[in-house]
Design a protein around this motif. Structure first.
Motif, PDB file in Angstrom:
ATOM      1  N   GLY A 115       0.821  -1.211   0.000  1.00  0.00           N
ATOM      2  CA  GLY A 115       0.000   0.000   0.000  1.00  0.00           C
ATOM      3  C   GLY A 115       0.851   1.254   0.000  1.00  0.00           C
ATOM      4  O   GLY A 115       2.071   1.197  -0.167  1.00  0.00           O
ATOM      5  N   ASP A 116       0.203   2.400   0.194  1.00  0.00           N
ATOM      6  CA  ASP A 116       0.910   3.684   0.172  1.00  0.00           C
ATOM      7  C   ASP A 116       1.556   4.020   1.506  1.00  0.00           C
ATOM      8  O   ASP A 116       2.629   4.607   1.548  1.00  0.00           O
ATOM      9  N   GLU A 117       0.887   3.668   2.604  1.00  0.00           N
ATOM     10  CA  GLU A 117       1.417   4.004   3.927  1.00  0.00           C
ATOM     11  C   GLU A 117       2.330   2.888   4.415  1.00  0.00           C
ATOM     12  O   GLU A 117       1.954   1.721   4.448  1.00  0.00           O
ATOM     13  N   VAL A 118       3.551   3.247   4.799  1.00  0.00           N
ATOM     14  CA  VAL A 118       4.538   2.270   5.246  1.00  0.00           C
ATOM     15  C   VAL A 118       4.519   2.203   6.766  1.00  0.00           C
ATOM     16  O   VAL A 118       4.568   3.230   7.437  1.00  0.00           O
ATOM     17  N   VAL A 119       4.445   0.985   7.282  1.00  0.00           N
ATOM     18  CA  VAL A 119       4.494   0.764   8.728  1.00  0.00           C
ATOM     19  C   VAL A 119       5.691  -0.134   9.043  1.00  0.00           C
ATOM     20  O   VAL A 119       6.280  -0.744   8.143  1.00  0.00           O
ATOM     21  N   GLU A 120       6.026  -0.231  10.311  1.00  0.00           N
ATOM     22  CA  GLU A 120       7.179  -1.014  10.746  1.00  0.00           C
ATOM     23  C   GLU A 120       7.140  -2.446  10.211  1.00  0.00           C
ATOM     24  O   GLU A 120       8.154  -2.990   9.777  1.00  0.00           O
ATOM     25  N   LYS A 121       5.979  -3.061  10.200  1.00  0.00           N
ATOM     26  CA  LYS A 121       5.833  -4.443   9.728  1.00  0.00           C
ATOM     27  C   LYS A 121       6.265  -4.573   8.267  1.00  0.00           C
ATOM     28  O   LYS A 121       6.852  -5.588   7.885  1.00  0.00           O
ATOM     29  N   ASP A 122       6.014  -3.555   7.457  1.00  0.00           N
ATOM     30  CA  ASP A 122       6.440  -3.596   6.054  1.00  0.00           C
ATOM     31  C   ASP A 122       7.964  -3.710   5.952  1.00  0.00           C
ATOM     32  O   ASP A 122       8.488  -4.452   5.123  1.00  0.00           O
ATOM     33  N   VAL A 123       8.664  -2.955   6.801  1.00  0.00           N
ATOM     34  CA  VAL A 123      10.124  -2.973   6.783  1.00  0.00           C
ATOM     35  C   VAL A 123      10.630  -4.336   7.254  1.00  0.00           C
ATOM     36  O   VAL A 123      11.494  -4.942   6.616  1.00  0.00           O
ATOM     37  N   VAL A 124      10.064  -4.826   8.361  1.00  0.00           N
ATOM     38  CA  VAL A 124      10.474  -6.122   8.899  1.00  0.00           C
ATOM     39  C   VAL A 124      10.209  -7.234   7.882  1.00  0.00           C
ATOM     40  O   VAL A 124      11.055  -8.107   7.658  1.00  0.00           O
ATOM     41  N   ASP A 125       9.037  -7.205   7.253  1.00  0.00           N
ATOM     42  CA  ASP A 125       8.705  -8.220   6.244  1.00  0.00           C
ATOM     43  C   ASP A 125       9.687  -8.186   5.078  1.00  0.00           C
ATOM     44  O   ASP A 125      10.104  -9.226   4.571  1.00  0.00           O
ATOM     45  N   HIS A 126      10.043  -6.987   4.657  1.00  0.00           N
ATOM     46  CA  HIS A 126      10.988  -6.849   3.541  1.00  0.00           C
ATOM     47  C   HIS A 126      12.351  -7.430   3.910  1.00  0.00           C
ATOM     48  O   HIS A 126      12.948  -8.178   3.128  1.00  0.00           O
ATOM     49  N   LEU A 127      12.843  -7.104   5.093  1.00  0.00           N
ATOM     50  CA  LEU A 127      14.144  -7.613   5.527  1.00  0.00           C
ATOM     51  C   LEU A 127      14.117  -9.127   5.686  1.00  0.00           C
ATOM     52  O   LEU A 127      15.077  -9.820   5.337  1.00  0.00           O
ATOM     53  N   SER A 128      13.007  -9.654   6.170  1.00  0.00           N
ATOM     54  CA  SER A 128      12.844 -11.110   6.286  1.00  0.00           C
ATOM     55  C   SER A 128      12.860 -11.762   4.912  1.00  0.00           C
ATOM     56  O   SER A 128      13.451 -12.834   4.726  1.00  0.00           O
ATOM     57  N   GLN A 129      12.222 -11.111   3.963  1.00  0.00           N
ATOM     58  CA  GLN A 129      12.190 -11.633   2.594  1.00  0.00           C
ATOM     59  C   GLN A 129      13.610 -11.670   2.011  1.00  0.00           C
ATOM     60  O   GLN A 129      13.992 -12.643   1.361  1.00  0.00           O
ATOM     61  N   LEU A 130      14.395 -10.637   2.269  1.00  0.00           N
ATOM     62  CA  LEU A 130      15.783 -10.625   1.791  1.00  0.00           C
ATOM     63  C   LEU A 130      16.567 -11.782   2.412  1.00  0.00           C
ATOM     64  O   LEU A 130      17.340 -12.450   1.724  1.00  0.00           O
ATOM     65  N   SER A 131      16.342 -12.013   3.690  1.00  0.00           N
ATOM     66  CA  SER A 131      17.010 -13.119   4.367  1.00  0.00           C
ATOM     67  C   SER A 131      16.603 -14.458   3.762  1.00  0.00           C
ATOM     68  O   SER A 131      17.452 -15.320   3.503  1.00  0.00           O
ATOM     69  N   ASP A 132      15.311 -14.625   3.509  1.00  0.00           N
ATOM     70  CA  ASP A 132      14.803 -15.861   2.906  1.00  0.00           C
ATOM     71  C   ASP A 132      15.374 -16.086   1.512  1.00  0.00           C
ATOM     72  O   ASP A 132      15.525 -17.226   1.068  1.00  0.00           O
ATOM     73  N   GLN A 133      15.695 -14.993   0.819  1.00  0.00           N
ATOM     74  CA  GLN A 133      16.251 -15.091  -0.533  1.00  0.00           C
ATOM     75  C   GLN A 133      17.756 -15.338  -0.523  1.00  0.00           C
ATOM     76  O   GLN A 133      18.383 -15.418  -1.567  1.00  0.00           O
ATOM     77  N   GLY A 134      18.331 -15.423   0.674  1.00  0.00           N
ATOM     78  CA  GLY A 134      19.743 -15.755   0.785  1.00  0.00           C
ATOM     79  C   GLY A 134      20.697 -14.574   0.776  1.00  0.00           C
ATOM     80  O   GLY A 134      21.903 -14.756   0.587  1.00  0.00           O
ATOM     81  N   TYR A 135      20.196 -13.361   0.969  1.00  0.00           N
ATOM     82  CA  TYR A 135      21.081 -12.202   1.018  1.00  0.00           C
ATOM     83  C   TYR A 135      21.989 -12.293   2.243  1.00  0.00           C
ATOM     84  O   TYR A 135      21.585 -12.767   3.298  1.00  0.00           O
ATOM     85  N   ALA A 136      23.215 -11.824   2.099  1.00  0.00           N
ATOM     86  CA  ALA A 136      24.168 -11.808   3.205  1.00  0.00           C
ATOM     87  C   ALA A 136      23.702 -10.819   4.270  1.00  0.00           C
ATOM     88  O   ALA A 136      23.012  -9.839   3.970  1.00  0.00           O
ATOM     89  N   SER A 137      24.105 -11.069   5.508  1.00  0.00           N
ATOM     90  CA  SER A 137      23.692 -10.188   6.594  1.00  0.00           C
ATOM     91  C   SER A 137      24.159  -8.753   6.361  1.00  0.00           C
ATOM     92  O   SER A 137      23.458  -7.802   6.704  1.00  0.00           O
ATOM     93  N   ALA A 138      25.324  -8.577   5.740  1.00  0.00           N
ATOM     94  CA  ALA A 138      25.816  -7.221   5.450  1.00  0.00           C
ATOM     95  C   ALA A 138      24.904  -6.516   4.452  1.00  0.00           C
ATOM     96  O   ALA A 138      24.653  -5.308   4.576  1.00  0.00           O
ATOM     97  N   SER A 139      24.369  -7.236   3.478  1.00  0.00           N
ATOM     98  CA  SER A 139      23.461  -6.644   2.492  1.00  0.00           C
ATOM     99  C   SER A 139      22.129  -6.280   3.137  1.00  0.00           C
ATOM    100  O   SER A 139      21.545  -5.235   2.831  1.00  0.00           O
TER     101      SER A 139
END
Length: 147
Positions: A40-64
């Motif tokens: 959606g248009d309004e960003v909340v904390e959960k959106d950020v956490v979900d995005h970072l979790s998705q990056l982790s699930d995709q195998g991104y390095a912790s530094a990335s």
């Protein structure tokens, strides 16, 4: 609308914060990836956490993942300071702990062998020797030498 804000932010960090071109490019990629993940248009904390979790699930390095969080965090601080938003969804997020890996280093003998490898009878060899000496003496990154 969000794309324009990202471009304004990237101009700001390059001009006023003095971040390197590579950091600006990486922040731009991180922010565009984040915006593309939003529902959606309004960003909340959960959106950020979900995005970072998705990056982790995709195998991104912790530094990335850490860099992505920093890009998002600095972006929202910028938007709040500019009066574009009233609350920052990253305010209460903790930064993940990064493993501090000790880099492997060459032995003195390995360094000497490496420095002796270029053929000093050729221009390319002299160039390569100068590059190796510069790396050894300064510890700079390849990207810094190429600038």
């Amino acid at each position: 609308m969000m794309q324009k804000r990202i471009e304004d932010f990237l101009s700001y960090i390059a001009a006023e914060r003095g971040l390197s071109r590579n950091t600006s490019l990486a922040y731009g990629r991180d922010l565009r990836r984040f915006v593309a993940s939003l529902k959606g248009d309004e960003v909340v904390e959960k959106d950020v956490v979900d995005h970072l979790s998705q990056l982790s699930d995709q195998g991104y390095a912790s530094a990335s993942i850490y860099r992505a969080l920093m890009a998002i965090r600095v972006f929202f601080r910028f938007l709040k300071r500019e009066g574009e938003i009233t609350s920052d969804p990253t305010t209460l997020l903790d930064s993940p702990k990064l493993w501090q890996l000790i880099p492997e280093v060459l032995t003195e003998e390995e360094v000497e062998r490496l420095l002796e490898m270029p053929d000093l009878e050729t221009e390319e060899g002299m160039r390569d020797r100068a590059i190796l000496e510069t790396f050894y003496a300064t510890g700079m990154r390849v990207s810094e030498l190429c600038m």
